[in-house]
Motif scaffolding. Sequence first.
Motif, PDB file in Angstrom:
ATOM      1  N   VAL A   1       0.856  -1.179   0.000  1.00 40.26           N
ATOM      2  CA  VAL A   1       0.000   0.000   0.000  1.00 40.26           C
ATOM      3  C   VAL A   1       0.892   1.229   0.000  1.00 40.26           C
ATOM      4  O   VAL A   1       1.793   1.363   0.832  1.00 40.26           O
ATOM      5  N   LEU A   2       0.664   2.122  -0.960  1.00 46.32           N
ATOM      6  CA  LEU A   2       1.460   3.337  -1.077  1.00 46.32           C
ATOM      7  C   LEU A   2       0.834   4.509  -0.339  1.00 46.32           C
ATOM      8  O   LEU A   2       1.502   5.237   0.386  1.00 46.32           O
ATOM      9  N   THR A   3      -0.467   4.707  -0.553  1.00 42.07           N
ATOM     10  CA  THR A   3      -1.137   5.857   0.041  1.00 42.07           C
ATOM     11  C   THR A   3      -2.647   5.690  -0.037  1.00 42.07           C
ATOM     12  O   THR A   3      -3.159   4.824  -0.732  1.00 42.07           O
ATOM     13  N   VAL A   4      -3.339   6.547   0.681  1.00 41.85           N
ATOM     14  CA  VAL A   4      -4.793   6.669   0.561  1.00 41.85           C
ATOM     15  C   VAL A   4      -5.072   8.144   0.348  1.00 41.85           C
ATOM     16  O   VAL A   4      -4.511   9.004   1.030  1.00 41.85           O
ATOM     17  N   ARG A   5      -5.886   8.438  -0.652  1.00 38.99           N
ATOM     18  CA  ARG A   5      -6.187   9.825  -1.014  1.00 38.99           C
ATOM     19  C   ARG A   5      -7.631   9.926  -1.486  1.00 38.99           C
ATOM     20  O   ARG A   5      -8.234   8.946  -1.902  1.00 38.99           O
ATOM     21  N   GLU A   6      -8.106  11.154  -1.474  1.00 41.78           N
ATOM     22  CA  GLU A   6      -9.435  11.440  -1.999  1.00 41.78           C
ATOM     23  C   GLU A   6      -9.341  11.729  -3.496  1.00 41.78           C
ATOM     24  O   GLU A   6      -8.411  12.393  -3.947  1.00 41.78           O
ATOM     25  N   GLU A   7     -10.278  11.187  -4.240  1.00 45.37           N
ATOM     26  CA  GLU A   7     -10.406  11.501  -5.659  1.00 45.37           C
ATOM     27  C   GLU A   7     -11.892  11.569  -5.974  1.00 45.37           C
ATOM     28  O   GLU A   7     -12.627  10.619  -5.700  1.00 45.37           O
ATOM     29  N   ASN A   8     -12.337  12.672  -6.520  1.00 42.61           N
ATOM     30  CA  ASN A   8     -13.760  12.869  -6.834  1.00 42.61           C
ATOM     31  C   ASN A   8     -14.651  12.629  -5.619  1.00 42.61           C
ATOM     32  O   ASN A   8     -15.677  11.943  -5.700  1.00 42.61           O
ATOM     33  N   LEU A   9     -14.220  13.162  -4.478  1.00 44.96           N
ATOM     34  CA  LEU A   9     -14.948  13.101  -3.202  1.00 44.96           C
ATOM     35  C   LEU A   9     -15.071  11.695  -2.615  1.00 44.96           C
ATOM     36  O   LEU A   9     -15.888  11.457  -1.735  1.00 44.96           O
ATOM     37  N   ARG A  10     -14.256  10.747  -3.083  1.00 46.83           N
ATOM     38  CA  ARG A  10     -14.264   9.363  -2.562  1.00 46.83           C
ATOM     39  C   ARG A  10     -12.844   8.990  -2.167  1.00 46.83           C
ATOM     40  O   ARG A  10     -11.885   9.381  -2.831  1.00 46.83           O
ATOM     41  N   PRO A  11     -12.704   8.167  -1.104  1.00 48.89           N
ATOM     42  CA  PRO A  11     -11.360   7.712  -0.727  1.00 48.89           C
ATOM     43  C   PRO A  11     -10.916   6.522  -1.587  1.00 48.89           C
ATOM     44  O   PRO A  11     -11.713   5.638  -1.897  1.00 48.89           O
ATOM     45  N   TYR A  12      -9.635   6.517  -1.962  1.00 44.72           N
ATOM     46  CA  TYR A  12      -9.059   5.417  -2.739  1.00 44.72           C
ATOM     47  C   TYR A  12      -7.720   5.012  -2.144  1.00 44.72           C
ATOM     48  O   TYR A  12      -7.018   5.826  -1.552  1.00 44.72           O
ATOM     49  N   ILE A  13      -7.364   3.759  -2.369  1.00 48.63           N
ATOM     50  CA  ILE A  13      -6.100   3.194  -1.920  1.00 48.63           C
ATOM     51  C   ILE A  13      -5.258   2.931  -3.163  1.00 48.63           C
ATOM     52  O   ILE A  13      -5.732   2.285  -4.097  1.00 48.63           O
ATOM     53  N   TRP A  14      -4.003   3.410  -3.165  1.00 53.24           N
ATOM     54  CA  TRP A  14      -3.082   3.118  -4.255  1.00 53.24           C
ATOM     55  C   TRP A  14      -2.092   2.070  -3.772  1.00 53.24           C
ATOM     56  O   TRP A  14      -1.509   2.192  -2.691  1.00 53.24           O
ATOM     57  N   VAL A  15      -1.925   1.027  -4.578  1.00 55.77           N
ATOM     58  CA  VAL A  15      -1.119  -0.139  -4.208  1.00 55.77           C
ATOM     59  C   VAL A  15      -0.085  -0.409  -5.299  1.00 55.77           C
ATOM     60  O   VAL A  15      -0.429  -0.452  -6.487  1.00 55.77           O
TER      61      VAL A  15
ATOM     62  N   PRO B   1     -16.398  16.338   7.005  1.00 58.64           N
ATOM     63  CA  PRO B   1     -15.372  17.170   7.640  1.00 58.64           C
ATOM     64  C   PRO B   1     -14.682  16.535   8.849  1.00 58.64           C
ATOM     65  O   PRO B   1     -14.542  17.159   9.875  1.00 58.64           O
ATOM     66  N   ARG B   2     -14.236  15.286   8.725  1.00 58.02           N
ATOM     67  CA  ARG B   2     -13.459  14.706   9.822  1.00 58.02           C
ATOM     68  C   ARG B   2     -12.368  13.819   9.259  1.00 58.02           C
ATOM     69  O   ARG B   2     -12.512  13.243   8.182  1.00 58.02           O
ATOM     70  N   ALA B   3     -11.306  13.724  10.009  1.00 55.23           N
ATOM     71  CA  ALA B   3     -10.162  12.927   9.580  1.00 55.23           C
ATOM     72  C   ALA B   3     -10.483  11.448   9.682  1.00 55.23           C
ATOM     73  O   ALA B   3     -11.181  11.008  10.586  1.00 55.23           O
ATOM     74  N   THR B   4      -9.974  10.678   8.745  1.00 55.75           N
ATOM     75  CA  THR B   4     -10.182   9.242   8.713  1.00 55.75           C
ATOM     76  C   THR B   4      -8.844   8.554   8.527  1.00 55.75           C
ATOM     77  O   THR B   4      -8.023   8.975   7.710  1.00 55.75           O
ATOM     78  N   TYR B   5      -8.617   7.503   9.293  1.00 62.30           N
ATOM     79  CA  TYR B   5      -7.393   6.733   9.214  1.00 62.30           C
ATOM     80  C   TYR B   5      -7.692   5.396   8.573  1.00 62.30           C
ATOM     81  O   TYR B   5      -8.674   4.738   8.929  1.00 62.30           O
ATOM     82  N   LEU B   6      -6.875   4.972   7.648  1.00 61.69           N
ATOM     83  CA  LEU B   6      -7.054   3.681   6.983  1.00 61.69           C
ATOM     84  C   LEU B   6      -6.080   2.674   7.583  1.00 61.69           C
ATOM     85  O   LEU B   6      -4.907   2.961   7.728  1.00 61.69           O
ATOM     86  N   ILE B   7      -6.614   1.515   7.951  1.00 65.03           N
ATOM     87  CA  ILE B   7      -5.782   0.451   8.498  1.00 65.03           C
ATOM     88  C   ILE B   7      -6.004  -0.819   7.702  1.00 65.03           C
ATOM     89  O   ILE B   7      -7.018  -0.967   7.021  1.00 65.03           O
ATOM     90  N   VAL B   8      -5.047  -1.732   7.797  1.00 60.52           N
ATOM     91  CA  VAL B   8      -5.185  -3.077   7.245  1.00 60.52           C
ATOM     92  C   VAL B   8      -5.263  -4.017   8.410  1.00 60.52           C
ATOM     93  O   VAL B   8      -4.422  -3.967   9.312  1.00 60.52           O
TER      94      VAL B   8
ATOM     95  N   GLY C   1      -3.342  -6.332  15.912  1.00 58.37           N
ATOM     96  CA  GLY C   1      -2.722  -6.830  14.694  1.00 58.37           C
ATOM     97  C   GLY C   1      -2.906  -5.950  13.477  1.00 58.37           C
ATOM     98  O   GLY C   1      -2.384  -6.260  12.414  1.00 58.37           O
ATOM     99  N   SER C   2      -3.625  -4.843  13.614  1.00 60.70           N
ATOM    100  CA  SER C   2      -3.837  -3.967  12.453  1.00 60.70           C
ATOM    101  C   SER C   2      -2.608  -3.089  12.219  1.00 60.70           C
ATOM    102  O   SER C   2      -1.797  -2.872  13.115  1.00 60.70           O
ATOM    103  N   VAL C   3      -2.477  -2.585  10.997  1.00 64.52           N
ATOM    104  CA  VAL C   3      -1.359  -1.732  10.607  1.00 64.52           C
ATOM    105  C   VAL C   3      -1.914  -0.462   9.971  1.00 64.52           C
ATOM    106  O   VAL C   3      -2.737  -0.531   9.055  1.00 64.52           O
ATOM    107  N   HIS C   4      -1.461   0.687  10.460  1.00 65.83           N
ATOM    108  CA  HIS C   4      -1.880   1.970   9.882  1.00 65.83           C
ATOM    109  C   HIS C   4      -1.235   2.133   8.508  1.00 65.83           C
ATOM    110  O   HIS C   4      -0.033   1.951   8.359  1.00 65.83           O
ATOM    111  N   VAL C   5      -2.017   2.461   7.492  1.00 64.68           N
ATOM    112  CA  VAL C   5      -1.464   2.633   6.144  1.00 64.68           C
ATOM    113  C   VAL C   5      -1.721   4.005   5.545  1.00 64.68           C
ATOM    114  O   VAL C   5      -1.183   4.313   4.484  1.00 64.68           O
ATOM    115  N   GLY C   6      -2.519   4.822   6.202  1.00 68.90           N
ATOM    116  CA  GLY C   6      -2.745   6.130   5.626  1.00 68.90           C
ATOM    117  C   GLY C   6      -3.762   6.956   6.377  1.00 68.90           C
ATOM    118  O   GLY C   6      -4.426   6.487   7.296  1.00 68.90           O
TER     119      GLY C   6
END
Length: 87
Positions: A26-40, A79-86, A66-71
């Motif tokens: 996993v490289l990053t998580v970003r917003e695109e067209n108002l939706r979150p996406y994961i780039w791998v 209007p709130r921050a979101t953290y993506l985990i695996v 056992g989870s890992v923060h990825v972005g």
Amino acid sequence: MRVIWKYPAPNPGARTIHSIPEGSTVLTVREENLRPYIWVEVPDSQAPRVRRVFASLASGQPLPDGSVHVGFVELRARPRATYLIVE
């Protein structure tokens, strides 16, 4: 040949499962067209697939064992921050 693939990320408070090629990173998580996406980064698109569970958590929520923060992503539509985990 290495390539970069994009997967939809879960909405805040949700989980999603993706089957991705083994050895992917996993490289990053970003917003695109108002939706979150994961780039791998995928080292071999023909590699066997592995099941990865992605979860989106708000600040202050407990991390599953056992989870890992990825972005981190802040969505303009929410209007709130979101953290993506695996998990």
